[in-house]
Scaffold this motif. Sequence first.
Motif, short mmCIF file in Angstrom:
data_model
loop_
_atom_site.label_atom_id
_atom_site.label_comp_id
_atom_site.label_asym_id
_atom_site.label_seq_id
_atom_site.Cartn_x
_atom_site.Cartn_y
_atom_site.Cartn_z
N LEU A 180 -2.57 -1.90 9.79
CA LEU A 180 -2.00 -3.10 9.20
C LEU A 180 -0.69 -2.72 8.51
CD1 LEU A 180 -5.35 -4.47 7.84
CD2 LEU A 180 -3.80 -5.83 9.26
N HIS A 181 0.36 -3.42 8.86
CA HIS A 181 1.68 -3.14 8.30
C HIS A 181 2.09 -4.31 7.41
CE1 HIS A 181 2.01 0.24 11.02
NE2 HIS A 181 1.73 -0.55 12.04
N ILE A 182 2.26 -4.01 6.13
CA ILE A 182 2.50 -5.03 5.12
C ILE A 182 3.92 -4.88 4.58
CG2 ILE A 182 1.69 -5.94 2.91
CD1 ILE A 182 -0.91 -4.23 3.48
N PRO A 183 4.66 -5.98 4.43
CA PRO A 183 6.01 -5.85 3.85
C PRO A 183 5.92 -5.44 2.38
CG PRO A 183 5.42 -8.16 4.10
CD PRO A 183 4.34 -7.37 4.80
N VAL A 184 6.85 -4.60 1.94
CA VAL A 184 6.81 -4.12 0.56
C VAL A 184 6.98 -5.26 -0.43
CG1 VAL A 184 7.57 -1.77 1.08
CG2 VAL A 184 9.27 -3.55 0.66
N GLU A 185 7.54 -6.39 0.02
CA GLU A 185 7.70 -7.53 -0.87
C GLU A 185 6.35 -8.01 -1.41
OE1 GLU A 185 11.25 -7.29 1.68
OE2 GLU A 185 9.09 -7.32 2.11
N ALA A 186 5.28 -7.76 -0.65
CA ALA A 186 3.95 -8.17 -1.10
C ALA A 186 3.57 -7.42 -2.37
CB ALA A 186 2.92 -7.91 -0.01
N ALA A 187 3.81 -6.11 -2.40
CA ALA A 187 3.48 -5.32 -3.58
C ALA A 187 4.27 -5.82 -4.79
CB ALA A 187 3.77 -3.84 -3.32
N ALA A 188 5.54 -6.12 -4.59
CA ALA A 188 6.37 -6.63 -5.68
C ALA A 188 5.84 -7.97 -6.19
CB ALA A 188 7.81 -6.77 -5.21
N SER A 189 5.36 -8.80 -5.25
CA SER A 189 4.81 -10.10 -5.63
C SER A 189 3.57 -9.95 -6.50
CB SER A 189 4.48 -10.92 -4.39
OG SER A 189 3.87 -12.15 -4.71
N TYR A 190 2.79 -8.88 -6.25
CA TYR A 190 1.58 -8.62 -7.03
C TYR A 190 1.87 -7.76 -8.27
CZ TYR A 190 -0.29 -9.73 -2.36
OH TYR A 190 -0.56 -10.30 -1.13
N HIS A 191 3.14 -7.46 -8.50
CA HIS A 191 3.55 -6.62 -9.63
C HIS A 191 2.89 -5.24 -9.55
CE1 HIS A 191 5.38 -10.21 -11.31
NE2 HIS A 191 4.22 -10.84 -11.21
N MET A 192 2.92 -4.68 -8.34
CA MET A 192 2.37 -3.34 -8.11
C MET A 192 3.39 -2.49 -7.36
SD MET A 192 -1.50 -3.95 -6.68
CE MET A 192 -2.72 -4.94 -7.52
N THR A 193 3.25 -1.19 -7.50
CA THR A 193 3.98 -0.29 -6.62
C THR A 193 3.25 -0.23 -5.29
OG1 THR A 193 2.71 1.66 -7.27
CG2 THR A 193 4.67 1.12 -8.61
N PRO A 194 3.91 0.17 -4.20
CA PRO A 194 3.22 0.30 -2.92
C PRO A 194 1.99 1.22 -3.00
CG PRO A 194 5.57 0.37 -2.57
CD PRO A 194 5.37 0.38 -4.06
N GLY A 195 2.12 2.32 -3.73
CA GLY A 195 0.99 3.22 -3.87
C GLY A 195 -0.18 2.58 -4.60
N ARG A 196 0.12 1.82 -5.64
CA ARG A 196 -0.94 1.14 -6.39
C ARG A 196 -1.62 0.07 -5.53
NH1 ARG A 196 -4.92 -0.11 -8.09
NH2 ARG A 196 -5.45 -1.25 -10.00
N LEU A 197 -0.85 -0.61 -4.70
CA LEU A 197 -1.42 -1.62 -3.81
C LEU A 197 -2.40 -0.98 -2.82
CD1 LEU A 197 -1.54 -4.55 -2.84
CD2 LEU A 197 0.38 -4.05 -1.32
N LEU A 198 -2.03 0.18 -2.30
CA LEU A 198 -2.94 0.88 -1.39
C LEU A 198 -4.24 1.25 -2.09
CD1 LEU A 198 -0.43 3.16 0.56
CD2 LEU A 198 -1.77 1.27 1.51
N GLU A 199 -4.15 1.71 -3.33
CA GLU A 199 -5.35 2.03 -4.11
C GLU A 199 -6.21 0.78 -4.32
OE1 GLU A 199 -4.12 3.76 -7.77
OE2 GLU A 199 -3.23 5.54 -6.86
N TYR A 200 -5.55 -0.32 -4.64
CA TYR A 200 -6.25 -1.58 -4.89
C TYR A 200 -7.00 -2.04 -3.63
CZ TYR A 200 -6.92 -6.50 -6.19
OH TYR A 200 -7.46 -7.73 -6.46
N PHE A 201 -6.33 -2.00 -2.49
CA PHE A 201 -6.96 -2.42 -1.24
C PHE A 201 -8.11 -1.49 -0.86
CE2 PHE A 201 -3.16 -4.89 0.74
CZ PHE A 201 -3.47 -5.96 -0.09
N ASP A 202 -7.95 -0.22 -1.13
CA ASP A 202 -8.99 0.76 -0.81
C ASP A 202 -10.24 0.48 -1.65
OD1 ASP A 202 -10.44 2.93 0.02
OD2 ASP A 202 -9.26 4.42 -1.07
N TYR A 203 -10.05 0.23 -2.92
CA TYR A 203 -11.18 0.04 -3.85
C TYR A 203 -11.88 -1.30 -3.62
CZ TYR A 203 -13.80 -0.34 -8.21
OH TYR A 203 -14.80 -0.49 -9.14
N HIS A 204 -11.11 -2.38 -3.43
CA HIS A 204 -11.70 -3.72 -3.37
C HIS A 204 -12.06 -4.18 -1.97
CE1 HIS A 204 -11.15 -4.81 -7.60
NE2 HIS A 204 -10.00 -4.15 -7.56
N PHE A 205 -11.38 -3.66 -0.95
CA PHE A 205 -11.59 -4.20 0.40
C PHE A 205 -11.87 -3.13 1.45
CE2 PHE A 205 -8.69 -7.14 -1.84
CZ PHE A 205 -9.49 -8.28 -1.84
N GLN A 206 -12.09 -1.89 1.03
CA GLN A 206 -12.39 -0.80 1.96
C GLN A 206 -11.32 -0.62 3.03
OE1 GLN A 206 -15.20 -3.25 1.35
NE2 GLN A 206 -15.13 -1.98 -0.49
#
Length: 319
Positions: A180-206
């Motif tokens: 899955l390829h996600i635009p970096v704008e998504a992380a900015a919209s969630y007020h996260m860094t790209p690395g933090r977004l990956l951690e969030y997706f890993d923890y909450h959605f496997q």
Amino acid sequence: MMKTSVWNQLKSYQSTETVQKFLEKSYKKNQQTAPAELSYQNSYPFVYHLKHAENFYLSSACAALPVQPMLLFYGMSQLMKACILTADPEYPATSSVLAHGVSTRKRKKQHYRFLQDEVKIQRNGLFAHTASHLFKLEHVENDKYTMHELLKRIPEISDLFTRHKQKNVHFRTKYENKQLHIPVEAAASYHMTPGRLLEYFDYHFQLSRGNHSENIITCYPPDHFSAFYSLPFLYNGQTGEYTLPASMNDLAGLPEFMAHYLLLYNLSMISRYETEWWYELMLSHSQDDYVFIVRFLEVTKEKIPQFALMFLNELWEKG
């Protein structure tokens, strides 16, 4: 080449001989006792639920718009009952699971707006039973959802939010080679860094962590990822793409399948009991509500049967 309709494809699940074998495999996989006996008992109810759903949906195709919500709601309810029988051979074990499982205001207030209306989930009924058995969602009772929130779960109508509400509600993503390829704008919209977004997706959605570049964030979905089970992503049946909600508050929203049920429930109630408001909207086109409702009905009559077919086909392939 002529495209085979979804109902023609679902005919494969309208043979009791095939369905009995299909259900028996599913019950064995779920370690049910007496799978052969249960599959024999449920093969005819399963087929009849599908056939009844087909008649509701085909009737809706030639029905006047004001009565379509009722036909589509009951058609979807029948599809849900067929899907439930693959996971719960005792359904319906009690009469409580036969209720709709949702409530809404019986009388609408003055200056009522559909997008601002809300529904409330009840402890028992078809909604909670389906959420539990098909999506492993528990403790949904008392949850409330506005029609605005639910409509944002449907990517095929995201352009209406852009045009009528000046709001971007989805990010387009790419799904290829099981990535899955996600635009970096998504992380900015969630007020996260790209690395933090990956951690969030890993923890909450496997979603297994991948990597990120200047423009793209890459992650890997679990084996069960599909159009039917795609959270936090939403599947656009018209483009074949997956999208992400633009707001972080919407990431943990309902599976789209369940959002359709709630929207159809409320529209069917309005069609039955709020006749004056309903026909004023249908005939005058005086509110943006009209545009959203008509587009939603166009999408749901095609997408929900497709979702049901996907669900059954995935079970078949895994069996």
